[in-house]
Design an enzyme around this catalytic site. Structure first.
Site: not given
Length: 198
Positions: A37, A120
């Site tokens: 995620h 990220h």
């Protein structure tokens, strides 16, 4: 008490590309593919009524769906690396969504995140990985990128304390305008969210 954060989910094709980055790094505990995620805003451990307030406030976010692409790899902790990650190509839409969620959280009295937002996807948690091994791993995979994919919603996720992150549970989801809702999975209702968080 679950630990809460807002996030973007990673679609199957992009997650498959990320999974090909696994391996070749001593001391790495690889994140399970289903737990990939992109964290937008870490919230932390909050009481049920605060979680409800956050969910209600996030109902006011109205932003368009937008494309993003994953690109490049890196690591946190230069002298003592502790995580390897895949980066995200610059996206003004992503930055604007994150900033709005952050403002909502601060208005509700949640402490500001001291770290600058750096989008990220965490690939691995590192334990006793040498900086040289990490540098070699990163240089061998520096040209990593995915095809762009459309972000159709953002979610409120919870995690329980566990080794290596996860399992992560989507507590509630908010569609972005222009997203094809037929392809997004079931959106939990507010009552589901409060029942789960208590």
């Amino acid at each position: 008490m679950p630990r809460l954060f807002t996030a973007l989910e990673i679609p199957r094709d992009a997650a498959l590309s990320l999974s090909l980055l696994r391996g070749g790094l001593p001391g790495a505990r690889w994140i399970d593919v289903e737990n990939y995620h992109l964290t937008l805003r870490f919230i932390g451990d909050v009481e049920g009524h605060v979680a409800d307030e956050i969910a209600n406030a996030l109902d006011r976010v109205h932003r368009p769906s937008f494309p993003i692409a994953l690109s490049g790899v890196g690591a946190f902790g230069q002298k003592k690396p502790h995580a390897a990650w895949a980066g995200v190509s610059a996206s003004p839409d992503l930055t604007a969504l994150q900033a709005e969620i952050d403002r909502i959280c601060q208005r509700l009295g949640l402490p500001a995140d001291p770290r600058k937002f750096m989008p990220h996807v965490t690939l691995a948690r590192l334990r006793n990985s040498s900086p040289l091994d990490v540098a070699q791993y990163l240089s061998a995979r520096g040209n990593f990128s995915t095809l762009p994919f459309r972000v159709g919603r953002f979610v409120l996720m919870s995690s329980r304390d566990s080794v290596g992150g996860g399992p992560y549970i989507v507590e509630e989801a908010w569609p972005l305008s222009g997203a094809d809702t037929r392809t997004s999975s079931r959106v939990a209702s507010a009552s589901d969210a409060s029942r789960i968080m208590r």
